[in-house]
Enzyme design. Sequence first.
Site, mmCIF file in Angstrom:
data_model
loop_
_atom_site.group_PDB
_atom_site.id
_atom_site.type_symbol
_atom_site.label_atom_id
_atom_site.label_comp_id
_atom_site.label_asym_id
_atom_site.label_seq_id
_atom_site.Cartn_x
_atom_site.Cartn_y
_atom_site.Cartn_z
ATOM 1 N N SER A 23 0.817 -1.216 0.000
ATOM 2 C CA SER A 23 0.000 0.000 0.000
ATOM 3 C C SER A 23 0.853 1.269 0.000
ATOM 4 O O SER A 23 0.337 2.370 0.054
ATOM 5 C CB SER A 23 -0.926 0.001 1.216
ATOM 6 O OG SER A 23 -0.182 -0.233 2.391
ATOM 7 N N ASN A 110 -2.851 -2.951 12.744
ATOM 8 C CA ASN A 110 -4.296 -2.708 12.633
ATOM 9 C C ASN A 110 -4.728 -1.467 13.405
ATOM 10 O O ASN A 110 -5.492 -0.638 12.884
ATOM 11 C CB ASN A 110 -5.076 -3.926 13.129
ATOM 12 C CG ASN A 110 -4.811 -5.154 12.282
ATOM 13 O OD1 ASN A 110 -4.168 -5.058 11.230
ATOM 14 N ND2 ASN A 110 -5.287 -6.298 12.715
ATOM 15 N N HIS A 156 -39.728 24.656 -12.123
ATOM 16 C CA HIS A 156 -39.788 23.892 -13.389
ATOM 17 C C HIS A 156 -38.992 24.582 -14.495
ATOM 18 O O HIS A 156 -39.344 24.476 -15.674
ATOM 19 C CB HIS A 156 -41.237 23.696 -13.863
ATOM 20 C CG HIS A 156 -42.175 23.252 -12.785
ATOM 21 N ND1 HIS A 156 -42.363 21.927 -12.471
ATOM 22 C CD2 HIS A 156 -42.948 23.962 -11.935
ATOM 23 C CE1 HIS A 156 -43.243 21.833 -11.467
ATOM 24 N NE2 HIS A 156 -43.596 23.062 -11.127
ATOM 25 N N SER A 277 -11.937 27.639 -27.177
ATOM 26 C CA SER A 277 -12.085 26.467 -28.022
ATOM 27 C C SER A 277 -10.922 26.444 -29.013
ATOM 28 O O SER A 277 -10.448 27.496 -29.450
ATOM 29 C CB SER A 277 -13.420 26.544 -28.766
ATOM 30 O OG SER A 277 -13.354 25.791 -29.958
ATOM 31 N N LYS A 283 -15.591 31.348 -28.779
ATOM 32 C CA LYS A 283 -16.056 30.669 -27.575
ATOM 33 C C LYS A 283 -15.303 31.054 -26.313
ATOM 34 O O LYS A 283 -14.106 31.282 -26.316
ATOM 35 C CB LYS A 283 -15.919 29.151 -27.772
ATOM 36 C CG LYS A 283 -16.828 28.613 -28.842
ATOM 37 C CD LYS A 283 -18.192 28.301 -28.313
ATOM 38 C CE LYS A 283 -18.114 27.011 -27.604
ATOM 39 N NZ LYS A 283 -19.115 26.059 -27.793
ATOM 40 N N ASN A 285 -15.729 29.209 -22.711
ATOM 41 C CA ASN A 285 -16.493 28.110 -22.113
ATOM 42 C C ASN A 285 -16.378 28.061 -20.583
ATOM 43 O O ASN A 285 -15.330 28.350 -20.034
ATOM 44 C CB ASN A 285 -16.008 26.774 -22.683
ATOM 45 C CG ASN A 285 -16.270 26.667 -24.176
ATOM 46 O OD1 ASN A 285 -17.248 27.227 -24.678
ATOM 47 N ND2 ASN A 285 -15.389 25.990 -24.877
ATOM 48 N N GLU A 290 -18.193 23.203 -15.286
ATOM 49 C CA GLU A 290 -18.541 21.891 -15.837
ATOM 50 C C GLU A 290 -17.723 20.781 -15.160
ATOM 51 O O GLU A 290 -18.238 19.696 -14.874
ATOM 52 C CB GLU A 290 -18.320 21.869 -17.354
ATOM 53 C CG GLU A 290 -19.364 22.701 -18.094
ATOM 54 C CD GLU A 290 -19.047 22.893 -19.572
ATOM 55 O OE1 GLU A 290 -18.060 22.334 -20.076
ATOM 56 O OE2 GLU A 290 -19.800 23.636 -20.229
ATOM 57 N N TYR A 317 -10.396 -6.726 11.921
ATOM 58 C CA TYR A 317 -9.700 -6.214 10.741
ATOM 59 C C TYR A 317 -9.634 -7.252 9.623
ATOM 60 O O TYR A 317 -9.400 -8.430 9.853
ATOM 61 C CB TYR A 317 -8.267 -5.776 11.097
ATOM 62 C CG TYR A 317 -7.522 -5.261 9.884
ATOM 63 C CD1 TYR A 317 -7.678 -3.951 9.463
ATOM 64 C CD2 TYR A 317 -6.718 -6.113 9.119
ATOM 65 C CE1 TYR A 317 -7.034 -3.490 8.321
ATOM 66 C CE2 TYR A 317 -6.078 -5.653 7.980
ATOM 67 C CZ TYR A 317 -6.233 -4.351 7.581
ATOM 68 O OH TYR A 317 -5.617 -3.892 6.457
ATOM 69 N N GLN A 322 -8.049 -1.911 3.512
ATOM 70 C CA GLN A 322 -6.982 -1.095 2.921
ATOM 71 C C GLN A 322 -7.519 -0.289 1.744
ATOM 72 O O GLN A 322 -6.940 0.730 1.363
ATOM 73 C CB GLN A 322 -5.856 -2.036 2.478
ATOM 74 C CG GLN A 322 -4.718 -1.360 1.763
ATOM 75 C CD GLN A 322 -3.519 -2.279 1.621
ATOM 76 O OE1 GLN A 322 -2.879 -2.639 2.592
ATOM 77 N NE2 GLN A 322 -3.221 -2.683 0.392
ATOM 78 N N LYS A 325 -8.345 3.808 1.594
ATOM 79 C CA LYS A 325 -7.462 4.970 1.462
ATOM 80 C C LYS A 325 -7.535 5.679 0.119
ATOM 81 O O LYS A 325 -7.751 6.899 0.071
ATOM 82 C CB LYS A 325 -6.025 4.583 1.785
ATOM 83 C CG LYS A 325 -5.862 4.422 3.270
ATOM 84 C CD LYS A 325 -4.584 3.799 3.670
ATOM 85 C CE LYS A 325 -4.846 3.095 4.981
ATOM 86 N NZ LYS A 325 -5.793 1.952 4.865
HETATM 87 N N1 ARG Z 1 -2.015 -1.337 4.771
HETATM 88 C C1 ARG Z 1 -2.933 -1.830 5.742
HETATM 89 C C2 ARG Z 1 -4.261 -1.051 5.644
HETATM 90 O O1 ARG Z 1 -4.262 -0.036 5.030
HETATM 91 C C3 ARG Z 1 -2.354 -1.675 7.090
HETATM 92 C C4 ARG Z 1 -2.808 -2.672 8.087
HETATM 93 C C5 ARG Z 1 -2.211 -3.978 7.785
HETATM 94 N N2 ARG Z 1 -2.532 -4.938 8.758
HETATM 95 C C6 ARG Z 1 -2.439 -6.206 8.489
HETATM 96 N N3 ARG Z 1 -2.753 -7.003 9.419
HETATM 97 N N4 ARG Z 1 -2.098 -6.619 7.322
HETATM 98 O O2 ARG Z 1 -5.275 -1.453 6.119
#
Ligand code: ARG
Length: 461
Positions: A23, A110, A156, A277, A283, A285, A290, A317, A322, A325
């Site tokens: 990650s 965790n 409306h 444009s 134009k 825009n 948008e 957990y 994960q 994020k």
């Molecule tokens: N990268 C993990 C997350 O974002 C961190 C926690 C990892 N814990 C584990 N037991 N693998 O959730």
Amino acid sequence: MAQLWGGRFTKETDQLVYRFNASISFDRRLYKQDIEGSMAHVRMLAKQNILTEEEKDKILEGLTGILKDVESGELKITDAYEDIHSFVESNLIDRIGDAGKKLHTGRSRNDQVALDMRLYTRDEVKKTEDLLKDLLKVILRIMEENTQTIMPGFTHMQKAQPITLAHHMGAYFEMFKRDRLRLSDLYERMNYCPLGAGALAGTTYPLDRQYTAEQLGFYGPMLNSMDAVSDRDYLIEFLSAMSTIMMHLSRFSEEIITWNSNEYQFVEIDDAYSTGSSIMPQKKNPDIAELVRGKTGRVYGALMSLLTTMKGIPLAYNKDMQEDKELVFDAIDTTKGCVALFTGMLDTVRFCRERMEQSARHGFTNATDAADYLVNHGVPFRDAHGIVGRLVLYCIEKNIALDDMSLEEYKAISPVFEADIYEAISMETCVNKRLTVGAPGKEAMEKVIAVCKAYLNEQTV
Ligand code: ARG
């Protein structure tokens, strides 16, 4: 490959598996929170005599160095680490040796990741509140300047009754004010500390969770360790609040786009917030509006994704989490970016007051007031409605406004009309006689503006 485990494994992790699992590419943005959390944890461990003062000082020094070096760019967070936690811990051990190996005492990734994410999100909630405050200030300025700027109010998408630009803007003030309140509500609920929950069941070390929570500015520790490592509701609440902000911005953008169109010409977006444009030289825009409207989908998408990710996860957990994020980071970047850009665009937009007023005059927006005039002269409302309907039909045939009819023409349709009808249906009267709380009349509007001002002054954020 730097990972924090491996003792029970007999084979190296497959490269693809490693990359799928890692990650670091996105949780690197949590480096500061990870280090701050570790510092608080270590101070608590020393206070509880789980670490010596000396070990604590060494670790704190090491962590301070890592933070400094990451911020100066000297130390790069690279893909060689599985996640931000491994990055910090490995670097700490490299720098200070064996004492670094004690950092993770009484902690699991965790509760660590739960803490990092909460610390990060907590700051972002505040930043989003600040950005909304800037937007509210711009809206309030436009309100103060336009209590007498008449424009058509629509239902409306048909011209309905005259209002003022201040009144129209005031509607958005209320929406974004509620959006801010939603953020402060969820802040109150989320500001509890998961650290000390361990992997799921707490630890056998005598941790002082109250102490770590206080050091990190939380109201207190989360009260169930399983919940502490599994709760992502606060992110769902934040995504939901951001979705609502984006929905409001999108509606507002839609109006700005319409008002900026050749047909309406109620506003002119500043050159700095318009684009040209590549083929059509004439134009200009409204791309920013948008894009804001378009990006709303991403934020809703993040909300739906996380709700779906969470729906089948048993306690406690699981790695599915994960996935929170990237979604949340993207939604935060998108929402904050959109609020800031929209604020700049709104602050520089030019309102074509003449056009707005003309549009209100030519659309029978005073028809209700003509009917009210008859009612005030003893005609039952249902009959008055019919009479004014005939007036409107007559005007449409002659291509004129109600104000353009002669008194004779009025009298031909109903003898109740007298010369004061013109005054009664003038745009100014129509607006300024609407004085109930929340209505567009100048005096009613000024009272509301005072409340809006007081709200912004009270808010120190
Ligand atoms: N990268 C993990 C997350 O974002 C961190 C926690 C990892 N814990 C584990 N037991 N693998 O959730």
